[in-house]
Motif scaffolding. Structure first.
Motif, mmCIF file in Angstrom:
data_model
loop_
_atom_site.group_PDB
_atom_site.id
_atom_site.type_symbol
_atom_site.label_atom_id
_atom_site.label_comp_id
_atom_site.label_asym_id
_atom_site.label_seq_id
_atom_site.Cartn_x
_atom_site.Cartn_y
_atom_site.Cartn_z
ATOM 1 N N GLU A 80 0.821 -1.202 0.000
ATOM 2 C CA GLU A 80 0.000 0.000 0.000
ATOM 3 C C GLU A 80 0.859 1.258 0.000
ATOM 4 O O GLU A 80 0.539 2.242 -0.696
ATOM 5 C CB GLU A 80 -0.936 -0.021 1.205
ATOM 6 N N ARG A 81 1.950 1.251 0.756
ATOM 7 C CA ARG A 81 2.858 2.400 0.754
ATOM 8 C C ARG A 81 3.487 2.581 -0.627
ATOM 9 O O ARG A 81 3.584 3.694 -1.147
ATOM 10 C CB ARG A 81 3.948 2.220 1.815
ATOM 11 N N PHE A 82 3.940 1.470 -1.200
ATOM 12 C CA PHE A 82 4.538 1.511 -2.527
ATOM 13 C C PHE A 82 3.517 2.012 -3.548
ATOM 14 O O PHE A 82 3.820 2.875 -4.384
ATOM 15 C CB PHE A 82 5.025 0.114 -2.906
ATOM 16 N N GLY A 83 2.301 1.464 -3.485
ATOM 17 C CA GLY A 83 1.265 1.872 -4.423
ATOM 18 C C GLY A 83 0.942 3.349 -4.329
ATOM 19 O O GLY A 83 0.800 4.037 -5.350
ATOM 20 N N GLN A 84 0.851 3.863 -3.106
ATOM 21 C CA GLN A 84 0.584 5.300 -2.942
ATOM 22 C C GLN A 84 1.739 6.115 -3.504
ATOM 23 O O GLN A 84 1.529 7.176 -4.108
ATOM 24 C CB GLN A 84 0.358 5.630 -1.468
ATOM 25 N N GLY A 85 2.976 5.612 -3.337
ATOM 26 C CA GLY A 85 4.125 6.298 -3.917
ATOM 27 C C GLY A 85 4.051 6.342 -5.432
ATOM 28 O O GLY A 85 4.411 7.351 -6.053
ATOM 29 N N VAL A 86 3.592 5.257 -6.043
ATOM 30 C CA VAL A 86 3.419 5.227 -7.500
ATOM 31 C C VAL A 86 2.402 6.283 -7.925
ATOM 32 O O VAL A 86 2.632 7.044 -8.878
ATOM 33 C CB VAL A 86 2.988 3.829 -7.964
ATOM 34 N N LEU A 87 1.277 6.347 -7.223
ATOM 35 C CA LEU A 87 0.268 7.363 -7.551
ATOM 36 C C LEU A 87 0.832 8.770 -7.403
ATOM 37 O O LEU A 87 0.601 9.638 -8.261
ATOM 38 C CB LEU A 87 -0.961 7.197 -6.652
ATOM 39 N N ASP A 88 1.567 9.002 -6.336
ATOM 40 C CA ASP A 88 2.146 10.336 -6.102
ATOM 41 C C ASP A 88 3.161 10.676 -7.190
ATOM 42 O O ASP A 88 3.213 11.826 -7.669
ATOM 43 C CB ASP A 88 2.814 10.378 -4.730
ATOM 44 N N ALA A 89 3.979 9.705 -7.579
ATOM 45 C CA ALA A 89 4.987 9.962 -8.599
ATOM 46 C C ALA A 89 4.329 10.264 -9.945
ATOM 47 O O ALA A 89 4.784 11.140 -10.693
ATOM 48 C CB ALA A 89 5.918 8.759 -8.721
ATOM 49 N N LEU A 90 3.266 9.562 -10.278
ATOM 50 C CA LEU A 90 2.582 9.780 -11.535
ATOM 51 C C LEU A 90 1.872 11.139 -11.567
ATOM 52 O O LEU A 90 1.666 11.723 -12.637
ATOM 53 C CB LEU A 90 1.559 8.661 -11.786
ATOM 54 N N ALA A 91 1.492 11.628 -10.388
ATOM 55 C CA ALA A 91 0.751 12.883 -10.309
ATOM 56 C C ALA A 91 1.659 14.109 -10.363
ATOM 57 O O ALA A 91 1.159 15.237 -10.572
ATOM 58 C CB ALA A 91 -0.084 12.918 -9.035
ATOM 59 N N ARG A 92 2.952 13.918 -10.187
ATOM 60 C CA ARG A 92 3.893 15.047 -10.151
ATOM 61 C C ARG A 92 4.675 15.143 -11.442
ATOM 62 O O ARG A 92 4.965 14.128 -12.088
ATOM 63 C CB ARG A 92 4.866 14.868 -8.971
ATOM 64 N N PRO A 93 5.059 16.356 -11.828
ATOM 65 C CA PRO A 93 5.895 16.485 -13.029
ATOM 66 C C PRO A 93 7.306 15.978 -12.761
ATOM 67 O O PRO A 93 7.712 15.791 -11.615
ATOM 68 C CB PRO A 93 5.904 18.001 -13.275
ATOM 69 N N ARG A 94 8.042 15.740 -13.814
ATOM 70 C CA ARG A 94 9.434 15.306 -13.666
ATOM 71 C C ARG A 94 10.261 16.409 -13.033
ATOM 72 O O ARG A 94 9.961 17.588 -13.159
ATOM 73 C CB ARG A 94 10.024 14.980 -15.044
ATOM 74 N N LEU A 95 11.312 16.002 -12.332
ATOM 75 C CA LEU A 95 12.228 16.988 -11.754
ATOM 76 C C LEU A 95 13.042 17.665 -12.859
ATOM 77 O O LEU A 95 13.389 17.030 -13.853
ATOM 78 C CB LEU A 95 13.182 16.298 -10.778
#
Length: 380
Positions: free
Chosen positions: A365-380
């Protein structure tokens, strides 16, 4: 494929190999991400001959296969390219020797890049070596970090990576089966074990792991002898096998407080954990701490070099202890705990409570939420 399916974002986790202990996490992460609208793929390469000898390979019928790897410098450098064009997020291990993973850092990549790991080689003899300096520089090249534990998070932050782009997954193994096996162990079996090995409740320590160099077997054996001289009812159960076992066992012939039981699995391992009071690992600690806490066993270790990131789960004075690295200090810490039944009971309760936190489902669940957060943010 319909338009809705095409619109689903895709995330890929690519690892050099698939060990058995990772399978439950990957299955759980895939289900969680599917429920949250993300297609999750996993890709892996093949184990080396030395790794195959461990007989710990896992299987996933939905996993993708990497092309064959090319190696150099005795296997320390690996080139293993794989396709990334269909994925919005690509997550890879942050290891110096995985050269293609560093090529993925190219500025013109079309996908978001995530690193999965520690942020440092925790077994490195020096943080100032060129390898560790390179690791710190490359740490900052990803768009997101999936840090094993809070210790990994700290190392990534120290390298200069933004705090708001780090997910701490709390690395874990599937301990549900171990809990079930312990709960299902008949009281009569536990009583027979205690009688067979002359165990006294509150005075039994357990070593459980690979018996190889770096595990501190000599220090543990020395410490056990010191404890036994003060506590004649003390017994140390030695469970495991490896290159260092034979020499250590021969060195302790005649020491009746040590029981050499070899490698144990399944219900047999669970029963031995159930009759023990604490886990003793004076050498490097890794995922064994997760099993210990699942069994309600506090962990005693030392401040020796080389602990894995999971050492972050140990809260000294609450669910275990970290003593000085010498046998005398370790013996003093162990004896102090066994002579204080109230503290031992409290530590066991806290270890069991923490064991319910560090689970494969929670990690997924932590990993999955991280995936969602990463997909929602623009690239650095």
């Amino acid at each position: 494929m319909d338009c809705a399916a095409k619109a689903r974002p895709r995330a890929l986790l690519a690892e050099r190999r698939l060990p058995r202990y990772r399978v439950a996490f990957l299955e759980a992460a895939r289900v969680w991400l599917q429920q949250h609208g993300v297609q999750f793929d996993f890709m892996h390469g093949q184990a080396t001959p030395a790794e195959r000898a461990r007989d710990d390979a896992g299987e996933l019928d939905w996993a993708l296969c990497m092309p064959e790897a090319r190696t150099a410098w005795g296997g320390k450098a690996v080139w293993q390219p794989f396709a990334t064009q269909d994925h919005d997020l690509v997550i890879v291990s942050h290891e110096n020797g995985l050269l293609f993973n560093h090529w993925l850092c190219r500025p013109w990549r079309h996908f978001r890049l995530g690193f999965f790991g520690h942020g440092a080689n925790l077994a490195a003899s020096s943080r100032d070596s060129w390898r560790e300096r390179f690791k710190r520089v490359t740490t900052r090249q990803a768009d997101w970090w999936f840090a094993y534990t809070s210790l990994s998070q700290r190392l990534v932050l120290e390298a200069g990576f933004p705090a708001g782009r780090i997910t701490v997954v709390n690395n874990a193994t599937d301990t549900d089966g171990l809990r079930q096996q312990i709960a299902a162990t008949a009281p009569q079996r536990l009583q027979l074990l205690r009688q067979a090995h002359r165990l006294t409740a509150g005075h039994t320590a357990l070593f459980l792991g690979s018996m190889v160099r770096g595990k501190g077997l000599d220090r543990l054996i020395d410490a056990a002898a010191r404890v036994q001289r003060q506590d004649p009812t003390f017994v140390l159960l030695m469970v495991g096998d490896g290159d260092a076992r034979q020499a250590a066992e021969q060195a302790t012939r005649g020491q009746s407080h040590i029981r050499w039981l070899g490698a144990q699995w399944g219900a047999d391992k669970a029963a031995l954990m159930a009759v023990s009071d604490c886990l003793c690992m004076p050498g490097a600690v890794g995922l064994a701490i997760v099993d210990a806490f699942a069994a309600g066993l506090p962990l005693l270790t030392t401040d020796a070099h080389g602990h894995g990131p999971e050492i972050a789960y140990l809260d000294p004075g609450r669910n275990g202890a970290i003593t000085g690295a010498d046998a005398g200090a370790f013996a003093a810490g162990l004896l102090s705990l066994l002579q204080d039944p109230v503290r031992l009971r409290r530590w066991r309760e806290q270890a069991a409570a923490d064991g319910r936190r560090y689970t494969v489902q929670a990690m997924a669940e932590r990993f999955g939420q991280g995936v969602l957060d990463a997909l929602a943010r623009p690239r650095l």
